[in-house]
Design a protein around this motif. Structure first.
Motif, PDB file in Angstrom:
ATOM      1  N   TRP A 216       0.857  -1.188   0.000  1.00 59.85           N
ATOM      2  CA  TRP A 216       0.000   0.000   0.000  1.00 59.85           C
ATOM      3  C   TRP A 216       0.895   1.240   0.000  1.00 59.85           C
ATOM      4  CZ3 TRP A 216      -0.354  -3.686   4.055  1.00 59.85           C
ATOM      5  CH2 TRP A 216      -1.235  -4.720   3.777  1.00 59.85           C
ATOM      6  N   LYS A 217       1.371   1.631  -1.191  1.00 55.15           N
ATOM      7  CA  LYS A 217       2.338   2.716  -1.301  1.00 55.15           C
ATOM      8  C   LYS A 217       2.142   3.450  -2.611  1.00 55.15           C
ATOM      9  CE  LYS A 217       5.825  -0.449  -3.170  1.00 55.15           C
ATOM     10  NZ  LYS A 217       7.158  -1.051  -2.966  1.00 55.15           N
ATOM     11  N   GLN A 218       2.704   4.614  -2.674  1.00 54.93           N
ATOM     12  CA  GLN A 218       2.755   5.391  -3.899  1.00 54.93           C
ATOM     13  C   GLN A 218       4.124   6.068  -3.977  1.00 54.93           C
ATOM     14  OE1 GLN A 218      -0.094   8.635  -1.983  1.00 54.93           O
ATOM     15  NE2 GLN A 218       0.581   9.262  -4.016  1.00 54.93           N
ATOM     16  N   GLU A 233       8.862   7.888  -1.721  1.00 55.04           N
ATOM     17  CA  GLU A 233       7.782   6.914  -1.551  1.00 55.04           C
ATOM     18  C   GLU A 233       7.077   7.166  -0.231  1.00 55.04           C
ATOM     19  OE1 GLU A 233       8.696   2.679  -3.652  1.00 55.04           O
ATOM     20  OE2 GLU A 233       9.793   3.130  -1.808  1.00 55.04           O
ATOM     21  N   VAL A 234       5.719   6.904  -0.247  1.00 53.34           N
ATOM     22  CA  VAL A 234       4.927   6.944   0.978  1.00 53.34           C
ATOM     23  C   VAL A 234       4.033   5.708   0.971  1.00 53.34           C
ATOM     24  CG1 VAL A 234       3.200   8.192   2.313  1.00 53.34           C
ATOM     25  CG2 VAL A 234       4.921   9.452   1.043  1.00 53.34           C
ATOM     26  N   GLY A 235       3.864   5.056   2.126  1.00 49.62           N
ATOM     27  CA  GLY A 235       3.024   3.866   2.194  1.00 49.62           C
ATOM     28  C   GLY A 235       2.416   3.696   3.568  1.00 49.62           C
ATOM     29  N   TYR A 236       1.438   2.735   3.632  1.00 51.76           N
ATOM     30  CA  TYR A 236       0.787   2.411   4.901  1.00 51.76           C
ATOM     31  C   TYR A 236       1.251   1.038   5.348  1.00 51.76           C
ATOM     32  CZ  TYR A 236      -2.436   6.356   4.481  1.00 51.76           C
ATOM     33  OH  TYR A 236      -2.971   7.600   4.392  1.00 51.76           O
ATOM     34  N   PRO A 247      -6.556   3.521  -1.229  1.00 51.07           N
ATOM     35  CA  PRO A 247      -5.862   3.913   0.006  1.00 51.07           C
ATOM     36  C   PRO A 247      -5.412   5.368   0.002  1.00 51.07           C
ATOM     37  CG  PRO A 247      -4.449   2.536  -1.341  1.00 51.07           C
ATOM     38  CD  PRO A 247      -5.811   2.546  -2.016  1.00 51.07           C
ATOM     39  N   PHE A 248      -5.285   6.019  -1.142  1.00 47.22           N
ATOM     40  CA  PHE A 248      -4.780   7.393  -1.199  1.00 47.22           C
ATOM     41  C   PHE A 248      -5.754   8.247  -1.981  1.00 47.22           C
ATOM     42  CE2 PHE A 248      -1.023   4.625  -1.077  1.00 47.22           C
ATOM     43  CZ  PHE A 248      -0.500   5.021   0.144  1.00 47.22           C
TER      44      PHE A 248
END
Length: 970
Positions: A216-218, A233-236, A247-248
């Motif tokens: 779960w990232k972008q 990168e950012v993720g959960y 998720p985003f």
């Protein structure tokens, strides 16, 4: 589902409650009854009431008190309260009800319609209130939902704002900025508590502490000038979904792109700033190194300062410099940013000629060489591990074709690829190479100067450099300063005219001009004046010079004072040698005639004494014989003096103190010098002992006293002084015949007429005298000279006309504890007769017959022999005792010493007396009688012979004791 409204009815009377219920039952509401205040309060815990009807007069808790309790409770404080009463209807009680929180006040009896109307009104108001609350709650829900949405956007805005501030703010490095940025990013997402972030730029990676590579990232690319520089990168950590967006949200995706763009701006700006800082550091480093080159004169300090500057000012991670062995014979190195032990490990192979890869590359390239990955390419290098992530740049320190060493730096790969960086580092190496070359040239010049200066300062001659035109001195060595008595700084304030006597200045200037023109170089025996005005002679060897277009004269001064003194001393020593040779010749002559002459005098004086003994006292011939004896005694004295100055007399020395000897003859000296001459004795109380013949020393003192008396015809002062002295090597070198050591000095000084140098040079010559004819023999001082010399002493005379005369005698001082005779034994009354047997051996018939006749006259049994063999026969054939042997020392065939030794073998008890007018070395050595021997000096008389025989036989004179004065009775 809406709930029915509730009405609270409180009255302590049941009938009142029933009445109220009957009236209120017509309303659409539930009735809750209570008969006391406490029961009513308990009901409020379980129900929410739209209105409360309270009776005023109730036991325990009245209606007013119950109302106050309801108003204090947060849950019931808004319930409308209606008081119902039949007794308290006055205004005061109504006012108390309102004060307690009541809304209305109904007095019994009341009308049902009025009560219903009022209660219904409050019910409607409560309905409105509940409806309003429902609308408010819905509004609150809507507000909360919108606030949540706005909060999410605020987080995004706040995150982007923080990132923007980070980009705008100055930072220490890109790495530090990216570390801060990755920590800020999760706060901009909807669920920050489970969000993670990661930034990758080149080989550097930065992430939050909770980073996990979840699905779960972008991500968004960081782009610099159309080139991808990295990503963010950012993720959960857990799956989350939003309405219709996954998720985003779209805003979050947009936020990530904005962050990527901002990071690109940050990286680009920091790279520009880093480049700017690096360029500034390069300029500072170049400035610092140029200052080092200007001010630093030591290679070791220069290369260490350059390394420190390259790291501190230029920003290199590390720098090192290695210099070739060069003229010092030892390799030098310096480093900064590297551990010393690692750098020392790098130096070891270099000392053996093994160059590391970077040095070989730069050597082969003839300039700068770059190793992109030292960790991989230079695995054998001790510094390879320090270069992690950096490149190695190396450049030779070169000037023309000379390579003085190598410069190596650890630098970012980006800078290593920069042509400008390579150019600047190469220029720095060129500057350092030039500086090292200059230092070598300067060191060679200084070595040459020190070498020349050492020669200039240590030469034994004084050196002066003078201007040709003015004659002023411009340079001098320490020797000439010492010669002239000037300090170094004073020399340059004076010139040629200041160091020569004024009366000779024209002559000196003439010599100066001739030397300057090259006519000659050496000027001999030139008077030179010191600062204190004293003058010394010098040989000046000069040479003209031309320096920087000006003419000079370099003069070498040699003090020839010692040479002149040595020449004078040599002449004095030559004169002393001639004097000694002359005295030696006279001594040989004296010794040659003394033996026979003393034999003749012995015969003449002995027979004259015997003739006088047999004559009547009134005999007319007695006076003539006495004249004969007087002439003989004077002849004997003359012979003794001749033997004395020629050092041929026999000395019998003993340990004596000159102070005692002077004291014993003090009265005799005073009688000799007379009353018009004052005698003064200055005696050292700690005077040491000497070994000398006391009779001879007395004769020395008396002769000097007589000489002083004759030099002071009008009176004056005679001073006798004694002192312990130690003569050194210098004194011995300047006085012929003397040796260094401890001495006793005896000085005899007078205040008489003094002597000229010509007289002084002949004072010790035999038969030389300045007295009138017949007033002196000229043997007094020559006798003194002979006695002193034969006693191993020294004698010097100091005199000038009109200034008196001083004789100084030096006798060797005995060191240590000695036994001496403090006082000389006084003569005692003696007898000359005896009946002992005496063996007399004398080769001269006249002397032998005289001696036999004299001894016989005194009762002795005398056995006469003409030589040694005859004496041995007599000794063997004579049956009786032989008590004494008297033998001449010098005899043909067998000498007296050999004869005495042989007779001692035959008759050990026999005592021996040796006699002679002049003896060889058989019983004396260097004029000193051997220990244990008794000596009788010729000429002697029968009385003197008999006295000596009696003394020896009686034991009053033992072998080796003093001869004393000549045994002549007059």
């Amino acid at each position: 589902m809406e709930q029915r409204q509730k009405i609270l009815i409180v009255d302590d009377r049941r009938e009142n409650l029933v009445a109220l219920r009957r009236v209120l039952s017509r309303l659409d509401a539930d009735l809750i009854e209570a008969t006391s205040g406490n029961q009513a309060l308990a009901a409020t815990l379980d129900h929410d009431f739209a209105v409360a009807i309270l009776d005023v007069m109730m036991p325990e808790m009245n209606g007013y008190e119950l109302a106050e309790h309801l108003r204090r409770d947060q849950k019931t404080r808004t319930i409308p309260i209606i008081f119902v009463t039949a007794f308290c209807a006055d205004e005061r009680h109504m006012f108390d009800g309102y004060a307690a929180g009541g809304i209305d006040y109904i007095v019994k009896p009341y009308t049902a319609e009025v009560l219903l109307c009022k209660v219904n009104l409050f019910l409607e108001l409560d309905g409105y209130r509940q409806e309003l609350q429902r609308h408010r709650d819905r509004l609150d829900d809507l507000v909360r939902e919108r606030t949540a949405e706005l909060s999410a956007r605020v987080n995004e805005i706040r995150c982007l704002y923080a990132i923007s501030n980070l980009v705008a703010a100055p930072c220490r490095s890109i790495q530090k900025a990216l570390e801060q940025a990755v920590a800020l990013i999760p706060q901009g997402w909807r669920y920050p508590e489970i969000a993670w972030a990661r930034i990758i730029v080149g080989a550097d990676e930065f992430s939050t502490a909770n980073f996990q590579d979840t699905p779960w990232k972008q991500r968004a690319d960081i782009v610099l000038h159309s080139d991808r520089a990295g990503l963010v990168e950012v993720g959960y950590l857990e799956e989350r979904s939003g309405p219709h967006e996954g998720p985003f949200s779209e805003e979050e995706r947009s936020l990530l792109d904005d962050i990527a763009r901002q990071l690109g701006v940050l990286i680009e700006r920091e790279r520009i700033r880093t480049r700017e800082r690096h360029l500034n550091a390069v300029l500072r480093s170049i400035r610092d190194i140029n200052q080092l080159i200007v001010h630093e004169k030591r290679p070791s300090a220069l290369i260490q300062g350059a390394c420190d500057s390259l790291v501190a000012s230029r920003g290199f991670s590390g720098a090192w410099i290695v210099l070739n062995a060069g003229s010092t014979g030892e390799m030098q190195g310096a480093c900064a940013g590297f551990e010393k032990r690692l750098f020392e490990a790098l130096l070891e192979p270099l000392r053996t000629g093994k160059m590391p890869l970077c040095c070989r590359l730069s050597w082969n390239a003839g300039g700068l060489a770059v190793v992109d990955s030292p960790r991989n390419d230079c695995r054998g290098c001790p510094l390879a591990q320090v270069y992690t992530g950096n490149a190695a740049m190396n450049v030779p320190l070169q000037y023309d074709d000379l390579v003085f060493g190598y410069l190596g730096v650890s630098v970012s790969k980006a800078f290593a690829a920069d042509p400008e960086e390579a150019f600047l580092l190469s220029e720095t190496a060129v500057d350092l190479g030039f500086a090292l070359h200059t230092m070598e040239v300067e060191a060679a010049r200084q070595r040459s100067e020190r070498f020349l200066q050492t020669i200039f300062q240590t030469t034994s001659d004084g050196l002066l450099l003078a201007e040709a035109e003015s004659g002023r001195f411009v340079m001098a060595n320490s020797m000439i300063c010492k010669m002239l008595g000037y300090r170094d700084e004073e020399i340059t304030t004076i010139g040629v005219a200041d160091i020569h006597p004024p009366e000779l200045l024209d002559q000196v200037r003439s010599q100066f001009e001739k030397q300057l023109s090259g006519q000659f170089t050496l000027a001999e025996d030139i008077p030179v004046a010191r600062k204190d005005g004293s003058v010394f002679p010098a040989d000046i060897n000069a040479a003209p010079l031309e320096l920087e277009g000006r003419r000079y004269l370099l003069g070498a001064f040699r003090d020839v004072t010692r040479r002149k003194m040595a020449a004078e001393e040599c002449q004095q020593l030559q004169n002393q040698l001639l004097q000694a040779q002359k005295l030696e010749a006279i001594g040989r002559l004296t010794g040659g005639i003394a033996h026979d002459f003393n034999n003749l005098l012995t015969t003449m004086l002995g027979n004259a004494e015997l003739a006088l003994a047999e004559m009547d006292i009134n005999d007319g011939l007695r006076e003539m014989i006495q004249e004969v004896m007087g002439a003989g005694e004077r002849a004997a004295s003359l012979i003794r003096q001749m033997l004395a100055f020629s050092r041929k007399q026999v000395l019998q020395p003993e340990v004596i103190y000159l102070n005692h000897v002077i004291g014993e003859i003090d009265k005799m000296i005073r009688r000799i010098i007379g009353e018009d001459i004052e005698l003064k004795a200055i005696l050292d109380p700690d005077l040491g002992p000497v070994e000398a013949d006391v009779g001879q020393i007395e004769q020395v003192i008396m002769n000097l006293a007589v000489n002083a008396r004759d030099a002071m015809p009008r009176g004056g002062m005679l001073t006798i002084e004694t002192l312990n002295v130690d003569l050194d090597e210098v004194y011995a070198g300047m006085h012929v015949g003397s040796t260094p050591g401890p001495y006793v000095m005896m000085a005899v000084n007078d205040t008489g007429i003094g002597m000229t140098a010509e007289v002084r040079d002949q004072i010790f010559d035999p038969f030389f005298t300045t007295k009138e004819k017949g007033k002196g023999t000229g043997l007094g001082l020559s006798t003194v000279y002979g006695i002193v010399k034969q006693s191993n002493g020294l004698i010097w005379v100091y005199s000038e006309p009109g200034k008196g005369t001083a004789f100084k005698i030096y006798l060797p001082r005995i060191i240590g504890t000695v036994d001496s005779k403090e006082e000389r034994s006084k003569p005692v009354k003696e007898t000359l007769d005896g009946d002992e047997t005496v063996l007399l051996v004398e080769d001269e018939d006249m002397v032998r017959n005289l001696a036999i006749k004299g001894l016989t006259m005194y009762g002795y049994q005398v056995l006469g022999a003409a030589d040694g063999p005859a004496a041995l026969r007599i000794c063997q054939e004579h049956e009786g005792a032989i008590h004494l042997l008297i033998t001449d020392v010098v005899m043909p065939g067998m000498g007296g010493k050999v004869l005495a030794d042989r007779i001692k073998l035959l008759r050990p008890e026999v005592k021996v007396i040796f006699m002679s007018g002049y003896t060889d070395n058989t019983i004396v050595h260097h004029g000193v009688l051997d220990k244990g021997l008794v000596f009788l000096e010729k000429p002697f008389t029968p009385v003197g012979l008999a006295r000596k025989v009696r003394q020896v036989l009686d034991g009053s004179v033992k072998g080796g004791e003093g001869q004393g004065k000549p045994l002549l009775d007059v």
